[in-house]
Structures are given as C-alpha cells and as structure tokens.
Design a protein around this motif. Sequence first.
Motif, PDB file in Angstrom:
ATOM      1  N   ASN A 130     -23.087 -46.104   3.562  1.00 37.85           N
ATOM      2  CA  ASN A 130     -21.892 -46.950   3.584  1.00 37.85           C
ATOM      3  C   ASN A 130     -21.380 -47.165   5.014  1.00 37.85           C
ATOM      4  N   ASP A 133     -20.836 -52.009   8.331  1.00 32.32           N
ATOM      5  CA  ASP A 133     -20.129 -52.872   9.303  1.00 32.32           C
ATOM      6  C   ASP A 133     -19.866 -52.159  10.627  1.00 32.32           C
ATOM      7  N   LEU A 134     -19.975 -50.834  10.606  1.00 32.34           N
ATOM      8  CA  LEU A 134     -19.695 -50.091  11.839  1.00 32.34           C
ATOM      9  C   LEU A 134     -20.966 -49.676  12.582  1.00 32.34           C
ATOM     10  N   SER A 158     -21.270 -51.914   2.641  1.00 31.56           N
ATOM     11  CA  SER A 158     -20.030 -51.908   3.406  1.00 31.56           C
ATOM     12  C   SER A 158     -18.948 -52.426   2.474  1.00 31.56           C
ATOM     13  N   GLU A 160     -16.066 -52.929   3.479  1.00 35.09           N
ATOM     14  CA  GLU A 160     -15.321 -53.807   4.375  1.00 35.09           C
ATOM     15  C   GLU A 160     -15.771 -55.271   4.236  1.00 35.09           C
ATOM     16  N   PRO A 183     -20.077 -36.013   1.876  1.00 34.26           N
ATOM     17  CA  PRO A 183     -18.971 -35.421   2.629  1.00 34.26           C
ATOM     18  C   PRO A 183     -17.695 -36.248   2.558  1.00 34.26           C
ATOM     19  N   SER A 184     -16.606 -35.630   2.965  1.00 36.95           N
ATOM     20  CA  SER A 184     -15.305 -36.278   2.956  1.00 36.95           C
ATOM     21  C   SER A 184     -15.266 -37.422   3.972  1.00 36.95           C
ATOM     22  N   VAL A 186     -16.594 -40.531   3.770  1.00 38.11           N
ATOM     23  CA  VAL A 186     -17.704 -41.493   3.828  1.00 38.11           C
ATOM     24  C   VAL A 186     -17.404 -42.753   3.014  1.00 38.11           C
ATOM     25  N   GLY A 187     -16.368 -42.691   2.170  1.00 34.82           N
ATOM     26  CA  GLY A 187     -15.956 -43.881   1.418  1.00 34.82           C
ATOM     27  C   GLY A 187     -16.220 -43.816  -0.076  1.00 34.82           C
ATOM     28  N   LYS A 188     -16.288 -42.622  -0.636  1.00 35.14           N
ATOM     29  CA  LYS A 188     -16.570 -42.500  -2.078  1.00 35.14           C
ATOM     30  C   LYS A 188     -15.472 -43.156  -2.922  1.00 35.14           C
ATOM     31  N   SER A 189     -14.210 -42.864  -2.565  1.00 32.42           N
ATOM     32  CA  SER A 189     -13.117 -43.447  -3.366  1.00 32.42           C
ATOM     33  C   SER A 189     -13.005 -44.935  -3.108  1.00 32.42           C
ATOM     34  N   THR A 190     -13.232 -45.344  -1.865  1.00 37.78           N
ATOM     35  CA  THR A 190     -13.159 -46.772  -1.540  1.00 37.78           C
ATOM     36  C   THR A 190     -14.223 -47.535  -2.325  1.00 37.78           C
ATOM     37  N   ARG A 207      -5.955 -41.394  -8.014  1.00 35.89           N
ATOM     38  CA  ARG A 207      -6.363 -40.851  -6.735  1.00 35.89           C
ATOM     39  C   ARG A 207      -5.179 -40.175  -6.050  1.00 35.89           C
ATOM     40  N   LYS A 211      -5.176 -36.551  -4.810  1.00 35.49           N
ATOM     41  CA  LYS A 211      -5.055 -36.217  -3.377  1.00 35.49           C
ATOM     42  C   LYS A 211      -3.931 -35.210  -3.148  1.00 35.49           C
ATOM     43  N   ARG A 214      -5.058 -31.770  -4.101  1.00 32.21           N
ATOM     44  CA  ARG A 214      -6.471 -31.509  -3.802  1.00 32.21           C
ATOM     45  C   ARG A 214      -6.878 -30.038  -3.936  1.00 32.21           C
ATOM     46  N   ARG A 238     -17.164 -32.821  -4.521  1.00 35.51           N
ATOM     47  CA  ARG A 238     -16.915 -33.210  -3.133  1.00 35.51           C
ATOM     48  C   ARG A 238     -17.518 -32.224  -2.150  1.00 35.51           C
TER      49      ARG A 238
HETATM   50  N1  LIG Z   1     -15.180 -49.819   8.191  1.00 33.90           N
HETATM   51  C1  LIG Z   1     -15.317 -49.308   6.961  1.00 33.90           C
HETATM   52  N2  LIG Z   1     -14.476 -48.359   6.524  1.00 33.90           N
HETATM   53  C2  LIG Z   1     -14.656 -47.852   5.286  1.00 33.90           C
HETATM   54  C3  LIG Z   1     -15.695 -48.290   4.432  1.00 33.90           C
HETATM   55  N3  LIG Z   1     -15.620 -47.592   3.277  1.00 33.90           N
HETATM   56  C4  LIG Z   1     -14.575 -46.759   3.400  1.00 33.90           C
HETATM   57  N4  LIG Z   1     -13.982 -46.906   4.611  1.00 33.90           N
HETATM   58  C5  LIG Z   1     -12.812 -46.165   5.142  1.00 33.90           C
HETATM   59  O1  LIG Z   1     -13.167 -44.794   5.317  1.00 33.90           O
HETATM   60  C6  LIG Z   1     -12.048 -43.936   5.064  1.00 33.90           C
HETATM   61  C7  LIG Z   1     -12.417 -42.826   4.082  1.00 33.90           C
HETATM   62  O2  LIG Z   1     -12.692 -43.413   2.818  1.00 33.90           O
HETATM   63  P1  LIG Z   1     -12.530 -42.627   1.422  1.00 33.90           P
HETATM   64  O3  LIG Z   1     -12.925 -43.579   0.368  1.00 33.90           O
HETATM   65  O4  LIG Z   1     -11.208 -41.986   1.319  1.00 33.90           O
HETATM   66  O5  LIG Z   1     -13.621 -41.496   1.610  1.00 33.90           O
HETATM   67  P2  LIG Z   1     -14.073 -40.376   0.534  1.00 33.90           P
HETATM   68  O6  LIG Z   1     -15.525 -40.246   0.683  1.00 33.90           O
HETATM   69  O7  LIG Z   1     -13.557 -40.704  -0.812  1.00 33.90           O
HETATM   70  O8  LIG Z   1     -13.356 -39.097   1.099  1.00 33.90           O
HETATM   71  P3  LIG Z   1     -12.793 -37.838   0.257  1.00 33.90           P
HETATM   72  O9  LIG Z   1     -11.882 -38.374  -0.795  1.00 33.90           O
HETATM   73  O10 LIG Z   1     -12.089 -37.014   1.292  1.00 33.90           O
HETATM   74  O11 LIG Z   1     -14.000 -37.138  -0.296  1.00 33.90           O
HETATM   75  C8  LIG Z   1     -10.932 -44.846   4.578  1.00 33.90           C
HETATM   76  O12 LIG Z   1     -10.050 -45.094   5.649  1.00 33.90           O
HETATM   77  C9  LIG Z   1     -11.653 -46.131   4.166  1.00 33.90           C
HETATM   78  O13 LIG Z   1     -10.852 -47.270   4.303  1.00 33.90           O
HETATM   79  C10 LIG Z   1     -16.588 -49.315   4.922  1.00 33.90           C
HETATM   80  O14 LIG Z   1     -17.533 -49.757   4.279  1.00 33.90           O
HETATM   81  N5  LIG Z   1     -16.348 -49.782   6.194  1.00 33.90           N
END
Ligand SMILES: Nc1nc2c(ncn2[C@@H]2O[C@H](COP(=O)(O)OP(=O)(O)OP(=O)(O)O)[C@@H](O)[C@H]2O)c(=O)[nH]1
Length: 341
Positions: A130, A133-134, A158, A160, A183-184, A186-190, A207, A211, A214, A238
Amino acid sequence: MYLSNLIGRIVEKQYNTYKVQTETGVEKAHLKGKIFQTIKNKSEFPCVGDWVELNECDGTLQITRVLERRTQISRQTAGNVTEEQVIAANIDYVAIVLGLDGGRNYSDRLLERLTTVAWNSGATPLVILNKADLNDEAEYVKFQAETIAPGVDIIVTSVEDGTGINALTNYLSKGKVAVFIGPSGVGKSTLTNALLKKDVQKTNEIRRKDKRGRHTTSTSFMFELESGAYIIDSPGLREVQAWAEEQNLDDTFSEIAELSQYCRFSDCKHEGEPGCAIQAELERGYISPERYDSYLHLKKELAFLNRRKAEKNNNVERQYDKQFSKMVKREMSKKLELKKY
Ligand SMILES: Nc1nc2c(ncn2[C@@H]2O[C@H](COP(=O)(O)OP(=O)(O)OP(=O)(O)O)[C@@H](O)[C@H]2O)c(=O)[nH]1
Ligand SMILES: [Zn+2]
C-alpha cells in the motif's frame, strides 16, 4: 419457546460475549456452560468467523458447539505461556499489508515472517503493498517481493489515488472472508474504509471505539462489504506473533525446500554439511545471504516454539500420570483396607 440446533456465524467477539449472525439477523449469544467441559484448550473457544450451533431458550441464544474449522489464523497468547489463540476462523485470504513509504513499513524479513503465519492458517496468502503514491519504484518493490514470497499474489495499492483497489476488490467476492495483518500505520483501516464505501461512517464509529481502548479492548469484528465478502478486523491480528509449524517454511522458502532434495544428506540442516545444495547456491549467489539467514532464524524460532509446545504437552501428560497414580494408590489402599477385615 425452546429451539435447538440453529446455525449461526460469529461476527463479533468481546471477551466471552458474542454476536452471531443467524438467518433472522445479528443477535447476542453466550457460551453454554456445558461447552466448557468439552473444550480442552484455548484454541477451541469460538472466535470470529466460526460457524456454531445454537440453542434458543426464552429469547436468549446459547452457543452449544463450534463446527469444524476450514482454516484458522492463530497467534501465540501474550506472555510466557505457549498457547495457541485462534483469532479468526474460516477465512479465505490472509492479506499481508505492508507500506511502500519506507522505514519499518516494508522489509523482506517481515514479509517472510508474515507469509509463514499466513501459510499456516490454511487460507490463501495475499500481499498488499500500500501507499504506492509515496514510492516511484512501487513496481520494482513488487518484483522484489515476488522473489521473497514465491507463489503469492501481490497487489500494489494506494488508497490515496485509488491504485489497485479494483484489483483487490476482485478477490473479495460474495462469501469470501479476508483478514488484514501487518504492522501499525501501513493503512489497514484506511483500506477497510475504502472497501466499505457506503458504510464508512459505521466503521469510523467502530474504529474510534477500538482506538480509544486499544490496550484494553479485545473486540474482533467481521464486516460485510457490498459485494457480500467479509473483512475481519481484530486487535489480536495487529501484532501477530508467529504461530506456525516448521513445515510452513517450505511454502515461504519454496526454492530452498526444492533445492534441499539435492543435498547429500536427507536430514541436511544446511549449516555447513558436506554436499549441501543450499550452501552451493548461496556461494553461487542464487540465494541471498539475508534470505538464508532469515530462513535459519525462522526455523530456529519455530523449532523453539515446537519444543515449548511439546514440553507443555508433556506437563499435561505428567499431570494425568500423577492423577492416575493417585487414583491407583487410592484404589489399592481401599483394597488393602478391605483385606484387613
Ligand atoms: N499517502 C498515503 N497514505 C495512506 C495510504 N493508506 C493509508 N494512509 C495513511 O497512513 C496512515 C495510517 O493508516 P491506518 O489505516 O490507520 O493504518 P493501520 O495499518 O490501520 O494502523 P493500525 O490501526 O495502527 O494498525 C493514515 O494517516 C492514513 O491516512 C495510502 O495509500 N497513501
Ligand atoms: Zn543442505
């Protein structure tokens, strides 16, 4: 009214409280006391994704039996006890989410570790790279990851800019169940939110609740997507600690497993024995030293885990032995007492 042998699926678990999806909707359910007599260890407790048999008694649902699991993802119980804790059952995909934004969000070694856990589940591993875009070299990292996780589908995404979301959606067809691990940050919730589309609000609420607590909450959820697929979100997934068998390494390191049949000794440990095919390929540069080290490291870690498991089983057996010998002594002394008279 008393109804028995209803079938349902667990969609939420918080400690020992369950929510079950039945034909008529989602309802609360409790474990029937009797079930504790048949459960031998922690891994047999119902978890999210389990199909269960239920009894309904005066409007309350009781879980009476867990149906056999097709697949299950487990982790080691926190702390020093060596115990398997099943976090989700009957899953189709274990989606390993890693981030392309550098730092600790991607490493070959982490990918190897998580792939091993995923293979152990019996479900199909899937890798999601994921935050494309970066990273301008996303396709190159994908190419590299393909050599690290041979035979596993890899999707570059992405949230984004929408890259790869359709490709991911293709896997999530009606009835399929996926869990995200990684890992935390990386964008799992997004990603979950992006897949949910319409239900974003609902997830956000959940969420936020999640959160906030947690460290104390242990709630696991199963969300339904528009397509009829499910995603499982669990705090337990997680920080997945390896729970796998040594043989799962043969999937993760399939080229090493294949080559090892050419080692001179069939029980070659590939640690300097003469005629070792792995050593030879290492010298030729076909296997990288990092991957070789990772293989040995994971192998030792899993061997250690298995030894501890075996010791624990021995302890249990010893306990039974003790109980048995006590019983024999008791019976013997009864007989002796009888003889006195
Ligand atoms: N640029 C960019 N940022 C992203 C993308 N996906 C997620 N993010 C950002 O990454 C950050 C972490 O995203 P989360 O979805 O909270 O990550 P997580 O894996 O669920 O983290 P935990 O809940 O701690 O396990 C947030 O600020 C998101 O907006 C992406 O594809 N591109
Ligand atoms: Zn060898």
